[in-house]
Design a protein around this motif. Structure first.
Motif, PDB file in Angstrom:
ATOM      1  N   ASP A   7       0.802  -1.214   0.000  1.00 13.58           N
ATOM      2  CA  ASP A   7       0.000   0.000   0.000  1.00 13.58           C
ATOM      3  C   ASP A   7       0.839   1.270   0.000  1.00 13.58           C
ATOM      4  OD1 ASP A   7      -2.330  -1.451  -0.049  1.00 13.58           O
ATOM      5  OD2 ASP A   7      -2.529  -1.489   2.124  1.00 13.58           O
ATOM      6  N   GLN A   8       2.135   1.142  -0.139  1.00 14.20           N
ATOM      7  CA  GLN A   8       3.028   2.294  -0.063  1.00 14.20           C
ATOM      8  C   GLN A   8       3.213   2.914  -1.440  1.00 14.20           C
ATOM      9  OE1 GLN A   8       6.997   1.299   1.131  1.00 14.20           O
ATOM     10  NE2 GLN A   8       7.388   3.322   1.946  1.00 14.20           N
ATOM     11  N   GLN A   9       3.029   4.232  -1.527  1.00 10.94           N
ATOM     12  CA  GLN A   9       3.255   4.967  -2.762  1.00 10.94           C
ATOM     13  C   GLN A   9       4.759   5.189  -2.923  1.00 10.94           C
ATOM     14  OE1 GLN A   9       0.994   5.971  -5.019  1.00 10.94           O
ATOM     15  NE2 GLN A   9      -0.610   4.969  -3.856  1.00 10.94           N
ATOM     16  N   PRO A  10       5.239   5.286  -4.172  1.00  9.30           N
ATOM     17  CA  PRO A  10       6.658   5.629  -4.346  1.00  9.30           C
ATOM     18  C   PRO A  10       6.921   7.005  -3.741  1.00  9.30           C
ATOM     19  CG  PRO A  10       5.583   5.197  -6.463  1.00  9.30           C
ATOM     20  CD  PRO A  10       4.544   5.120  -5.408  1.00  9.30           C
ATOM     21  N   GLN A  11       8.063   7.152  -3.098  1.00 12.05           N
ATOM     22  CA  GLN A  11       8.372   8.424  -2.461  1.00 12.05           C
ATOM     23  C   GLN A  11       8.626   9.486  -3.520  1.00 12.05           C
ATOM     24  OE1 GLN A  11      11.992   8.673  -0.108  1.00 12.05           O
ATOM     25  NE2 GLN A  11      10.825   9.689   1.479  1.00 12.05           N
ATOM     26  N   GLN A  12       7.984  10.641  -3.334  1.00 15.07           N
ATOM     27  CA  GLN A  12       8.182  11.738  -4.274  1.00 15.07           C
ATOM     28  C   GLN A  12       9.547  12.358  -4.049  1.00 15.07           C
ATOM     29  OE1 GLN A  12       4.447  13.877  -3.225  1.00 15.07           O
ATOM     30  NE2 GLN A  12       4.227  13.951  -5.447  1.00 15.07           N
ATOM     31  N   THR A  13      10.096  12.898  -5.117  1.00 11.15           N
ATOM     32  CA  THR A  13      11.362  13.593  -4.990  1.00 11.15           C
ATOM     33  C   THR A  13      11.115  14.960  -4.352  1.00 11.15           C
ATOM     34  OG1 THR A  13      11.243  14.676  -7.149  1.00 11.15           O
ATOM     35  CG2 THR A  13      12.278  12.485  -7.081  1.00 11.15           C
ATOM     36  N   PHE A  14      12.162  15.530  -3.836  1.00  8.54           N
ATOM     37  CA  PHE A  14      12.067  16.853  -3.225  1.00  8.54           C
ATOM     38  C   PHE A  14      11.558  17.871  -4.241  1.00  8.54           C
ATOM     39  CE2 PHE A  14      14.009  20.897  -1.926  1.00  8.54           C
ATOM     40  CZ  PHE A  14      13.410  21.021  -0.685  1.00  8.54           C
ATOM     41  N   LYS A  15      12.044  17.789  -5.475  1.00 15.16           N
ATOM     42  CA  LYS A  15      11.605  18.712  -6.522  1.00 15.16           C
ATOM     43  C   LYS A  15      10.105  18.563  -6.767  1.00 15.16           C
ATOM     44  CE  LYS A  15      12.392  20.069 -11.308  1.00 15.16           C
ATOM     45  NZ  LYS A  15      13.188  19.824 -12.519  1.00 15.16           N
ATOM     46  N   GLN A  16       9.609  17.337  -6.829  1.00 19.61           N
ATOM     47  CA  GLN A  16       8.177  17.108  -7.028  1.00 19.61           C
ATOM     48  C   GLN A  16       7.368  17.702  -5.877  1.00 19.61           C
ATOM     49  OE1 GLN A  16       8.421  12.835  -7.397  1.00 19.61           O
ATOM     50  NE2 GLN A  16       8.010  12.918  -9.601  1.00 19.61           N
ATOM     51  N   LEU A  17       7.858  17.548  -4.662  1.00 17.19           N
ATOM     52  CA  LEU A  17       7.160  18.096  -3.499  1.00 17.19           C
ATOM     53  C   LEU A  17       7.124  19.623  -3.561  1.00 17.19           C
ATOM     54  CD1 LEU A  17       8.631  15.756  -0.757  1.00 17.19           C
ATOM     55  CD2 LEU A  17       6.278  15.750  -1.622  1.00 17.19           C
ATOM     56  N   ARG A  18       8.249  20.218  -3.955  1.00 19.61           N
ATOM     57  CA  ARG A  18       8.303  21.677  -4.076  1.00 19.61           C
ATOM     58  C   ARG A  18       7.331  22.161  -5.138  1.00 19.61           C
ATOM     59  NH1 ARG A  18      10.449  24.542  -7.788  1.00 19.61           N
ATOM     60  NH2 ARG A  18      11.962  23.012  -8.536  1.00 19.61           N
ATOM     61  N   GLU A  19       7.341  21.503  -6.279  1.00 22.05           N
ATOM     62  CA  GLU A  19       6.449  21.898  -7.367  1.00 22.05           C
ATOM     63  C   GLU A  19       4.983  21.676  -6.997  1.00 22.05           C
ATOM     64  OE1 GLU A  19       8.098  19.624 -10.598  1.00 22.05           O
ATOM     65  OE2 GLU A  19       9.476  21.255 -11.147  1.00 22.05           O
ATOM     66  N   GLN A  20       4.704  20.601  -6.295  1.00 21.33           N
ATOM     67  CA  GLN A  20       3.341  20.313  -5.844  1.00 21.33           C
ATOM     68  C   GLN A  20       2.848  21.405  -4.898  1.00 21.33           C
ATOM     69  OE1 GLN A  20       3.031  16.454  -4.023  1.00 21.33           O
ATOM     70  NE2 GLN A  20       0.838  16.602  -3.720  1.00 21.33           N
ATOM     71  N   ALA A  21       3.753  21.984  -4.123  1.00 23.14           N
ATOM     72  CA  ALA A  21       3.405  23.079  -3.210  1.00 23.14           C
ATOM     73  C   ALA A  21       3.270  24.402  -3.960  1.00 23.14           C
ATOM     74  CB  ALA A  21       4.458  23.195  -2.101  1.00 23.14           C
ATOM     75  N   GLY A  22       3.583  24.401  -5.255  1.00 21.75           N
ATOM     76  CA  GLY A  22       3.460  25.606  -6.069  1.00 21.75           C
ATOM     77  C   GLY A  22       4.551  26.624  -5.817  1.00 21.75           C
ATOM     78  N   LEU A  23       5.719  26.147  -5.417  1.00 22.50           N
ATOM     79  CA  LEU A  23       6.825  27.040  -5.074  1.00 22.50           C
ATOM     80  C   LEU A  23       7.970  26.927  -6.068  1.00 22.50           C
ATOM     81  CD1 LEU A  23       6.962  26.279  -1.254  1.00 22.50           C
ATOM     82  CD2 LEU A  23       6.125  28.379  -2.307  1.00 22.50           C
ATOM     83  N   SER A  24       8.531  28.069  -6.416  1.00 25.05           N
ATOM     84  CA  SER A  24       9.768  28.077  -7.196  1.00 25.05           C
ATOM     85  C   SER A  24      10.926  27.800  -6.237  1.00 25.05           C
ATOM     86  CB  SER A  24       9.969  29.443  -7.850  1.00 25.05           C
ATOM     87  OG  SER A  24      10.168  30.433  -6.858  1.00 25.05           O
ATOM     88  N   GLN A  25      12.088  27.531  -6.793  1.00 25.08           N
ATOM     89  CA  GLN A  25      13.269  27.363  -5.943  1.00 25.08           C
ATOM     90  C   GLN A  25      13.518  28.630  -5.141  1.00 25.08           C
ATOM     91  OE1 GLN A  25      16.424  26.224  -8.626  1.00 25.08           O
ATOM     92  NE2 GLN A  25      15.895  24.061  -8.501  1.00 25.08           N
ATOM     93  N   GLU A  26      13.340  29.783  -5.779  1.00 25.88           N
ATOM     94  CA  GLU A  26      13.583  31.067  -5.116  1.00 25.88           C
ATOM     95  C   GLU A  26      12.610  31.288  -3.956  1.00 25.88           C
ATOM     96  OE1 GLU A  26      13.140  30.715  -8.466  1.00 25.88           O
ATOM     97  OE2 GLU A  26      15.231  30.929  -9.082  1.00 25.88           O
ATOM     98  N   ALA A  27      11.330  30.987  -4.195  1.00 26.26           N
ATOM     99  CA  ALA A  27      10.316  31.196  -3.146  1.00 26.26           C
ATOM    100  C   ALA A  27      10.568  30.279  -1.958  1.00 26.26           C
ATOM    101  CB  ALA A  27       8.918  30.957  -3.713  1.00 26.26           C
ATOM    102  N   LEU A  28      10.879  29.022  -2.219  1.00 24.06           N
ATOM    103  CA  LEU A  28      11.157  28.095  -1.126  1.00 24.06           C
ATOM    104  C   LEU A  28      12.403  28.530  -0.366  1.00 24.06           C
ATOM    105  CD1 LEU A  28      10.432  25.541   0.414  1.00 24.06           C
ATOM    106  CD2 LEU A  28      11.822  24.257  -1.224  1.00 24.06           C
ATOM    107  N   ALA A  29      13.413  28.958  -1.097  1.00 21.11           N
ATOM    108  CA  ALA A  29      14.650  29.408  -0.457  1.00 21.11           C
ATOM    109  C   ALA A  29      14.383  30.566   0.503  1.00 21.11           C
ATOM    110  CB  ALA A  29      15.675  29.819  -1.520  1.00 21.11           C
TER     111      ALA A  29
END
Length: 79
Positions: A7-29
């Motif tokens: 029942d475990q989903q594949p772990q998302q990459t950090f980049k996917q998580l950031r993009e899913q949150a709607g954040l650019s690298q600059e905004a997250l930084a």
């Protein structure tokens, strides 16, 4: 090869998580208190994330995740 529980989903990459949150690298930084270059390096796997506790809390809040939901490896490269 990494095994998954049924029942475990594949772990998302950090980049996917950031993009899913709607954040650019600059905004997250900005939210976490690091440079956008640092976020880029995490995603490429060239640097290991080294954050203070307040920065970890900010990262979790920005991504809408608990600490346990963050990937162990922030790089986008999957073997």
């Amino acid at each position: 090869m990494e095994q998954q529980l049924p029942d475990q989903q594949p772990q998302q990459t950090f980049k996917q998580l950031r993009e899913q949150a709607g954040l650019s690298q600059e905004a997250l930084a900005r939210l976490v208190g690091v440079s956008s270059k640092t976020v880029s390096n995490w995603e490429r796997g060239t640097n290991v994330a080294s954050l203070t506790f307040p920065q970890m809390k900010a990262l979790c809040e920005a991504l809408g995740l608990s600490l346990n939901e963050l990937p162990d490896d922030f790089s986008s490269e999957r073997e």
